[in-house]
Enzyme design. Structure first.
Site, PDB file in Angstrom:
ATOM      1  N   TYR A  57      15.142  -8.158   2.748  1.00  0.00           N
ATOM      2  CA  TYR A  57      14.932  -8.359   1.412  1.00  0.00           C
ATOM      3  C   TYR A  57      15.777  -8.118   0.345  1.00  0.00           C
ATOM      4  CZ  TYR A  57      10.090  -7.936   3.628  1.00  0.00           C
ATOM      5  OH  TYR A  57       9.122  -7.901   4.430  1.00  0.00           O
ATOM      6  N   SER A 203       0.792  -9.984   3.276  1.00  0.00           N
ATOM      7  CA  SER A 203       0.225 -11.005   2.640  1.00  0.00           C
ATOM      8  C   SER A 203      -1.470 -11.006   2.643  1.00  0.00           C
ATOM      9  CB  SER A 203       0.953 -12.411   2.961  1.00  0.00           C
ATOM     10  OG  SER A 203       2.018 -12.418   2.625  1.00  0.00           O
ATOM     11  N   LEU A 205      -3.396 -11.209   0.442  1.00  0.00           N
ATOM     12  CA  LEU A 205      -3.959 -12.061  -0.649  1.00  0.00           C
ATOM     13  C   LEU A 205      -3.461 -13.531  -0.620  1.00  0.00           C
ATOM     14  CD1 LEU A 205      -3.860  -9.251  -3.551  1.00  0.00           C
ATOM     15  CD2 LEU A 205      -5.866 -10.410  -2.384  1.00  0.00           C
ATOM     16  N   GLY A 206      -3.121 -13.741   0.688  1.00  0.00           N
ATOM     17  CA  GLY A 206      -2.545 -15.262   0.884  1.00  0.00           C
ATOM     18  C   GLY A 206      -1.516 -15.468  -0.137  1.00  0.00           C
ATOM     19  N   ARG A 207      -0.456 -14.607  -0.138  1.00  0.00           N
ATOM     20  CA  ARG A 207       0.637 -14.734  -1.049  1.00  0.00           C
ATOM     21  C   ARG A 207       0.328 -14.871  -2.363  1.00  0.00           C
ATOM     22  NH1 ARG A 207       1.815 -16.435   4.012  1.00  0.00           N
ATOM     23  NH2 ARG A 207       3.813 -15.618   4.672  1.00  0.00           N
ATOM     24  N   GLY A 208      -0.674 -14.232  -3.106  1.00  0.00           N
ATOM     25  CA  GLY A 208      -1.268 -14.486  -4.303  1.00  0.00           C
ATOM     26  C   GLY A 208      -2.406 -15.449  -4.477  1.00  0.00           C
ATOM     27  N   PHE A 209      -2.353 -16.317  -3.841  1.00  0.00           N
ATOM     28  CA  PHE A 209      -3.308 -17.568  -3.645  1.00  0.00           C
ATOM     29  C   PHE A 209      -5.001 -17.288  -3.880  1.00  0.00           C
ATOM     30  CE2 PHE A 209      -5.697 -21.450  -2.621  1.00  0.00           C
ATOM     31  CZ  PHE A 209      -5.060 -22.195  -3.288  1.00  0.00           C
TER      32      PHE A 209
END
Length: 328
Positions: A57, A203, A205-209
Protein backbone atom coordinates in the site's frame (compact mmCIF):
# COMPACT_ATOMS: atom_id res chain seq x y z
CA UNK A 1 -18.34 6.39 24.13
CA UNK A 2 -18.69 3.76 21.41
CA UNK A 3 -18.62 0.18 22.65
CA UNK A 4 -16.16 -1.52 20.31
CA UNK A 5 -16.28 -4.84 22.22
CA UNK A 6 -13.76 -7.59 21.59
CA UNK A 7 -13.59 -10.73 19.49
CA UNK A 8 -11.06 -13.49 19.02
CA UNK A 9 -9.14 -14.46 15.89
CA UNK A 10 -7.82 -17.82 16.97
CA UNK A 11 -5.87 -16.95 20.12
CA UNK A 12 -5.50 -13.28 19.18
CA UNK A 13 -7.83 -10.85 20.99
CA UNK A 14 -8.85 -7.77 18.99
CA UNK A 15 -11.59 -5.18 18.83
CA UNK A 16 -14.77 -6.47 17.17
CA UNK A 17 -14.14 -4.07 14.28
CA UNK A 18 -10.74 -3.12 12.93
CA UNK A 19 -9.58 -0.31 10.67
CA UNK A 20 -8.43 -0.90 7.12
CA UNK A 21 -5.65 1.59 6.40
CA UNK A 22 -5.06 1.03 2.68
CA UNK A 23 -7.04 4.03 1.47
CA UNK A 24 -4.84 6.36 3.48
CA UNK A 25 -2.05 5.74 0.96
CA UNK A 26 -3.35 3.73 -1.95
CA UNK A 27 -6.21 3.04 -4.30
CA UNK A 28 -8.77 5.76 -3.60
CA UNK A 29 -7.21 8.97 -4.76
CA UNK A 30 -4.96 11.42 -2.95
CA UNK A 31 -5.01 11.55 0.84
CA UNK A 32 -3.77 13.75 3.67
CA UNK A 33 -1.26 12.22 6.10
CA UNK A 34 -2.19 14.55 8.95
CA UNK A 35 -5.87 13.72 8.56
CA UNK A 36 -5.10 10.01 8.37
CA UNK A 37 -2.98 10.07 11.52
CA UNK A 38 -5.78 11.90 13.33
CA UNK A 39 -8.17 9.14 12.25
CA UNK A 40 -5.77 6.40 13.33
CA UNK A 41 -5.35 7.99 16.73
CA UNK A 42 -9.09 8.50 17.09
CA UNK A 43 -9.56 4.80 16.34
CA UNK A 44 -7.10 3.88 19.08
CA UNK A 45 -8.76 6.34 21.46
CA UNK A 46 -12.11 4.65 20.86
CA UNK A 47 -10.68 1.20 21.55
CA UNK A 48 -10.12 -0.04 18.01
CA UNK A 49 -7.03 -2.20 18.26
CA UNK A 50 -6.69 -3.99 14.90
CA UNK A 51 -4.93 -1.77 12.35
CA UNK A 52 -4.54 -3.39 8.93
CA UNK A 53 -1.87 -2.37 6.46
CA UNK A 54 0.48 -3.98 3.90
CA UNK A 55 3.89 -3.35 2.43
CA UNK A 56 2.31 -2.85 -1.01
CA UNK A 57 0.00 0.00 0.00
CA UNK A 58 1.60 3.18 -1.21
CA UNK A 59 4.89 1.33 -1.82
CA UNK A 60 5.58 1.19 1.92
CA UNK A 61 4.10 4.59 2.74
CA UNK A 62 1.09 3.07 4.52
CA UNK A 63 3.25 1.08 6.93
CA UNK A 64 5.29 4.20 7.68
CA UNK A 65 2.08 6.14 8.30
CA UNK A 66 0.75 3.51 10.72
CA UNK A 67 4.14 3.46 12.42
CA UNK A 68 3.99 7.21 12.98
CA UNK A 69 0.49 6.96 14.42
CA UNK A 70 1.32 4.22 16.92
CA UNK A 71 4.64 5.66 18.05
CA UNK A 72 4.38 6.10 21.79
CA UNK A 73 1.26 3.94 22.07
CA UNK A 74 2.39 0.60 20.66
CA UNK A 75 0.54 -1.36 23.34
CA UNK A 76 -2.79 0.07 22.16
CA UNK A 77 -2.47 -1.46 18.70
CA UNK A 78 -2.62 -4.90 17.16
CA UNK A 79 -0.62 -4.35 14.00
CA UNK A 80 -1.46 -6.50 10.99
CA UNK A 81 0.51 -6.22 7.78
CA UNK A 82 1.01 -8.28 4.66
CA UNK A 83 3.68 -9.32 2.17
CA UNK A 84 3.58 -10.96 -1.23
CA UNK A 85 3.39 -8.31 -3.94
CA UNK A 86 7.02 -7.96 -4.98
CA UNK A 87 6.52 -5.48 -7.84
CA UNK A 88 6.50 -1.72 -7.64
CA UNK A 89 3.27 0.18 -8.18
CA UNK A 90 2.49 0.45 -11.88
CA UNK A 91 4.66 -2.52 -12.82
CA UNK A 92 3.36 -5.98 -13.82
CA UNK A 93 2.22 -7.91 -10.77
CA UNK A 94 4.76 -10.30 -9.24
CA UNK A 95 3.78 -12.51 -6.31
CA UNK A 96 6.56 -14.00 -4.19
CA UNK A 97 6.27 -16.50 -1.35
CA UNK A 98 9.74 -18.02 -1.34
CA UNK A 99 11.48 -18.24 2.03
CA UNK A 100 14.23 -15.65 1.35
CA UNK A 101 11.61 -13.13 0.25
CA UNK A 102 9.44 -13.76 3.31
CA UNK A 103 12.37 -12.93 5.58
CA UNK A 104 13.36 -9.90 3.50
CA UNK A 105 9.82 -8.53 3.43
CA UNK A 106 9.37 -8.93 7.18
CA UNK A 107 12.56 -7.03 7.98
CA UNK A 108 11.50 -4.19 5.69
CA UNK A 109 8.03 -4.01 7.27
CA UNK A 110 9.44 -3.96 10.80
CA UNK A 111 11.69 -1.09 9.81
CA UNK A 112 8.91 0.96 8.20
CA UNK A 113 6.49 0.33 11.07
CA UNK A 114 9.15 1.14 13.65
CA UNK A 115 8.26 -1.89 15.79
CA UNK A 116 10.13 -4.94 17.04
CA UNK A 117 7.35 -7.37 16.16
CA UNK A 118 4.30 -7.68 13.93
CA UNK A 119 1.20 -8.94 15.70
CA UNK A 120 -0.45 -10.56 12.67
CA UNK A 121 1.55 -11.24 9.50
CA UNK A 122 -0.37 -12.24 6.38
CA UNK A 123 0.66 -13.63 3.05
CA UNK A 124 -1.14 -11.10 0.85
CA UNK A 125 -1.61 -13.44 -2.10
CA UNK A 126 -0.58 -17.07 -2.51
CA UNK A 127 2.42 -17.64 -4.80
CA UNK A 128 1.39 -20.47 -7.15
CA UNK A 129 5.05 -21.26 -7.90
CA UNK A 130 6.03 -21.90 -4.28
CA UNK A 131 4.56 -24.65 -2.08
CA UNK A 132 2.57 -23.08 0.72
CA UNK A 133 4.57 -25.26 3.09
CA UNK A 134 7.74 -23.33 2.21
CA UNK A 135 6.07 -19.95 2.66
CA UNK A 136 4.41 -20.76 5.98
CA UNK A 137 7.54 -22.54 7.16
CA UNK A 138 9.47 -19.30 6.68
CA UNK A 139 6.71 -17.35 8.41
CA UNK A 140 6.83 -19.81 11.31
CA UNK A 141 10.55 -19.15 11.67
CA UNK A 142 9.69 -15.47 12.13
CA UNK A 143 7.37 -16.45 14.97
CA UNK A 144 10.13 -18.48 16.57
CA UNK A 145 12.48 -15.50 16.25
CA UNK A 146 9.97 -13.22 18.01
CA UNK A 147 9.52 -10.97 14.97
CA UNK A 148 5.94 -12.07 14.35
CA UNK A 149 3.27 -13.19 16.83
CA UNK A 150 0.51 -14.69 14.64
CA UNK A 151 0.17 -15.81 11.02
CA UNK A 152 -2.53 -15.14 8.46
CA UNK A 153 -3.46 -15.77 4.85
CA UNK A 154 -5.36 -13.56 2.43
CA UNK A 155 -7.61 -14.75 -0.39
CA UNK A 156 -6.48 -18.36 0.09
CA UNK A 157 -8.39 -21.44 -1.04
CA UNK A 158 -9.70 -24.08 1.40
CA UNK A 159 -6.99 -26.55 0.34
CA UNK A 160 -4.24 -23.96 0.84
CA UNK A 161 -5.65 -23.06 4.24
CA UNK A 162 -5.54 -26.69 5.36
CA UNK A 163 -1.99 -27.22 4.12
CA UNK A 164 -0.78 -23.99 5.70
CA UNK A 165 -2.43 -24.74 9.03
CA UNK A 166 -0.70 -28.13 9.12
CA UNK A 167 2.67 -26.35 9.08
CA UNK A 168 1.86 -23.70 11.70
CA UNK A 169 -1.44 -22.53 13.23
CA UNK A 170 -3.09 -19.90 11.07
CA UNK A 171 -4.82 -17.22 13.12
CA UNK A 172 -6.87 -15.42 10.48
CA UNK A 173 -8.02 -15.50 6.89
CA UNK A 174 -8.50 -12.10 5.29
CA UNK A 175 -10.81 -12.13 2.31
CA UNK A 176 -13.44 -9.93 0.76
CA UNK A 177 -16.84 -10.41 2.39
CA UNK A 178 -19.86 -8.20 2.13
CA UNK A 179 -23.43 -8.31 0.89
CA UNK A 180 -22.11 -8.21 -2.66
CA UNK A 181 -19.07 -10.52 -2.22
CA UNK A 182 -19.98 -13.80 -0.55
CA UNK A 183 -17.73 -16.33 -2.28
CA UNK A 184 -15.99 -17.54 0.88
CA UNK A 185 -19.23 -18.65 2.53
CA UNK A 186 -19.47 -21.94 0.65
CA UNK A 187 -16.10 -23.49 1.52
CA UNK A 188 -13.43 -21.20 2.97
CA UNK A 189 -15.41 -19.98 5.98
CA UNK A 190 -16.50 -23.50 7.05
CA UNK A 191 -12.90 -24.73 6.80
CA UNK A 192 -11.68 -21.81 8.90
CA UNK A 193 -14.29 -22.54 11.54
CA UNK A 194 -13.38 -26.20 11.58
CA UNK A 195 -9.74 -25.26 12.21
CA UNK A 196 -10.40 -22.39 14.64
CA UNK A 197 -9.23 -19.69 12.25
CA UNK A 198 -10.77 -16.22 12.52
CA UNK A 199 -12.24 -14.33 9.56
CA UNK A 200 -11.26 -10.76 8.67
CA UNK A 201 -13.48 -9.36 5.91
CA UNK A 202 -11.97 -6.56 3.86
CA UNK A 203 -14.18 -4.21 1.83
CA UNK A 204 -17.22 -5.06 3.99
CA UNK A 205 -18.93 -1.98 2.53
CA UNK A 206 -18.31 -2.99 -1.07
CA UNK A 207 -15.53 -0.42 -1.51
CA UNK A 208 -17.89 2.20 -0.15
CA UNK A 209 -20.65 1.45 -2.66
CA UNK A 210 -23.03 -0.05 -0.10
CA UNK A 211 -23.03 3.21 1.86
CA UNK A 212 -25.15 4.81 -0.87
CA UNK A 213 -22.68 7.69 -1.26
CA UNK A 214 -21.83 6.89 -4.89
CA UNK A 215 -24.18 6.91 -7.84
CA UNK A 216 -21.54 7.28 -10.55
CA UNK A 217 -17.78 7.23 -10.97
CA UNK A 218 -17.67 10.86 -12.06
CA UNK A 219 -17.00 12.12 -8.56
CA UNK A 220 -14.13 9.70 -8.00
CA UNK A 221 -10.51 10.76 -8.33
CA UNK A 222 -8.84 9.96 -11.64
CA UNK A 223 -6.52 7.51 -9.86
CA UNK A 224 -9.32 5.78 -7.89
CA UNK A 225 -9.19 2.03 -8.56
CA UNK A 226 -12.98 1.80 -8.53
CA UNK A 227 -13.03 3.45 -11.96
CA UNK A 228 -11.63 0.19 -13.38
CA UNK A 229 -13.70 -2.29 -11.40
CA UNK A 230 -16.52 -4.19 -13.11
CA UNK A 231 -19.21 -3.45 -10.52
CA UNK A 232 -18.77 0.29 -11.08
CA UNK A 233 -18.87 -0.05 -14.88
CA UNK A 234 -21.68 1.19 -17.12
CA UNK A 235 -24.50 -1.31 -17.19
CA UNK A 236 -23.53 -2.90 -13.90
CA UNK A 237 -23.63 0.30 -11.86
CA UNK A 238 -27.34 0.99 -12.34
CA UNK A 239 -28.29 -2.57 -11.45
CA UNK A 240 -26.20 -2.39 -8.27
CA UNK A 241 -27.66 1.01 -7.37
CA UNK A 242 -31.12 -0.57 -7.36
CA UNK A 243 -29.90 -2.96 -4.65
CA UNK A 244 -28.49 -0.10 -2.59
CA UNK A 245 -31.84 1.69 -2.84
CA UNK A 246 -33.53 -1.32 -1.22
CA UNK A 247 -30.93 -1.34 1.55
CA UNK A 248 -31.52 2.35 2.15
CA UNK A 249 -35.21 1.68 2.68
CA UNK A 250 -34.48 -1.04 5.23
CA UNK A 251 -31.89 1.16 6.94
CA UNK A 252 -34.27 4.11 7.21
CA UNK A 253 -36.83 1.88 8.92
CA UNK A 254 -34.22 1.05 11.58
CA UNK A 255 -32.96 4.60 11.90
CA UNK A 256 -29.46 3.85 10.57
CA UNK A 257 -27.54 4.45 7.36
CA UNK A 258 -27.31 1.94 4.53
CA UNK A 259 -23.62 1.51 5.30
CA UNK A 260 -24.30 0.78 8.95
CA UNK A 261 -26.91 -1.79 7.99
CA UNK A 262 -24.56 -3.50 5.51
CA UNK A 263 -21.71 -3.48 8.02
CA UNK A 264 -23.94 -4.80 10.81
CA UNK A 265 -24.89 -7.67 8.51
CA UNK A 266 -21.19 -8.60 8.25
CA UNK A 267 -20.71 -8.25 12.01
CA UNK A 268 -23.60 -10.69 12.51
CA UNK A 269 -21.87 -13.40 10.47
CA UNK A 270 -20.32 -14.75 13.68
CA UNK A 271 -18.26 -14.00 16.77
CA UNK A 272 -15.14 -15.05 14.85
CA UNK A 273 -15.67 -12.29 12.25
CA UNK A 274 -13.78 -8.98 12.53
CA UNK A 275 -14.40 -6.71 9.54
CA UNK A 276 -11.90 -3.97 8.69
CA UNK A 277 -13.80 -1.17 6.92
CA UNK A 278 -11.40 1.42 5.62
CA UNK A 279 -11.63 5.17 5.92
CA UNK A 280 -9.34 8.15 6.30
CA UNK A 281 -11.94 10.38 7.95
CA UNK A 282 -12.94 10.44 11.63
CA UNK A 283 -16.59 10.99 10.71
CA UNK A 284 -16.85 7.75 8.78
CA UNK A 285 -14.75 5.88 11.35
CA UNK A 286 -17.28 6.75 14.03
CA UNK A 287 -20.21 5.98 11.73
CA UNK A 288 -18.76 2.56 11.00
CA UNK A 289 -18.13 1.79 14.66
CA UNK A 290 -21.74 2.68 15.49
CA UNK A 291 -22.74 -0.33 13.36
CA UNK A 292 -21.55 -2.50 16.25
CA UNK A 293 -24.61 -1.39 18.20
CA UNK A 294 -27.09 -2.24 15.44
CA UNK A 295 -29.04 -5.30 16.50
CA UNK A 296 -30.44 -7.44 13.71
CA UNK A 297 -33.12 -10.08 14.22
CA UNK A 298 -33.33 -13.21 12.06
CA UNK A 299 -36.14 -11.43 10.21
CA UNK A 300 -33.93 -8.39 9.64
CA UNK A 301 -31.12 -10.54 8.28
CA UNK A 302 -33.50 -12.34 5.93
CA UNK A 303 -34.87 -9.03 4.65
CA UNK A 304 -31.36 -7.66 4.07
CA UNK A 305 -30.31 -10.74 2.13
CA UNK A 306 -33.53 -10.64 0.11
CA UNK A 307 -32.75 -7.02 -0.80
CA UNK A 308 -29.26 -7.97 -1.98
CA UNK A 309 -29.47 -11.48 -3.48
CA UNK A 310 -26.06 -12.62 -4.64
CA UNK A 311 -27.35 -13.65 -8.07
CA UNK A 312 -28.42 -10.04 -8.78
CA UNK A 313 -25.05 -8.44 -8.05
CA UNK A 314 -23.84 -7.18 -11.42
CA UNK A 315 -20.19 -7.63 -12.36
CA UNK A 316 -17.21 -9.50 -10.94
CA UNK A 317 -15.51 -8.15 -7.83
CA UNK A 318 -12.19 -7.67 -9.69
CA UNK A 319 -11.12 -7.40 -13.28
CA UNK A 320 -9.77 -10.55 -14.91
CA UNK A 321 -6.13 -9.73 -14.16
CA UNK A 322 -6.70 -9.14 -10.45
CA UNK A 323 -8.90 -12.23 -10.17
CA UNK A 324 -6.06 -14.31 -11.61
CA UNK A 325 -4.04 -13.67 -8.45
CA UNK A 326 -6.75 -15.02 -6.13
CA UNK A 327 -6.04 -18.57 -4.94
CA UNK A 328 -8.84 -20.92 -6.04
Amino acid sequence: MIDVRIRHLGELTVSAQGLGCMGMSHGYGDSDDAQSIETLNRALDLGVTLLDTADFYGAGHNEELVGRAIAGRRDDAVVATKFGFANRLGEPTVIRGDAPYVRQACEASLRRLGVDHIDLYYQHRVDPRVPIEETVGAMAELVQAGKVRHLGLSEASPETIRRAHAVHPITALQSEWSLWSRDLEAEAAPVCRELGIGLVPFSPLGRGFLTGRYNSVEGLAKNDVRRTQPRFADGNLDRNLAIVAKLEELAAAKGVTAGQLALAWVQHRGEDVVPIPGTRRRRYLEENLAALSVELTPEDLAAIEAAAPREEIAGARYDATSLSFVDH
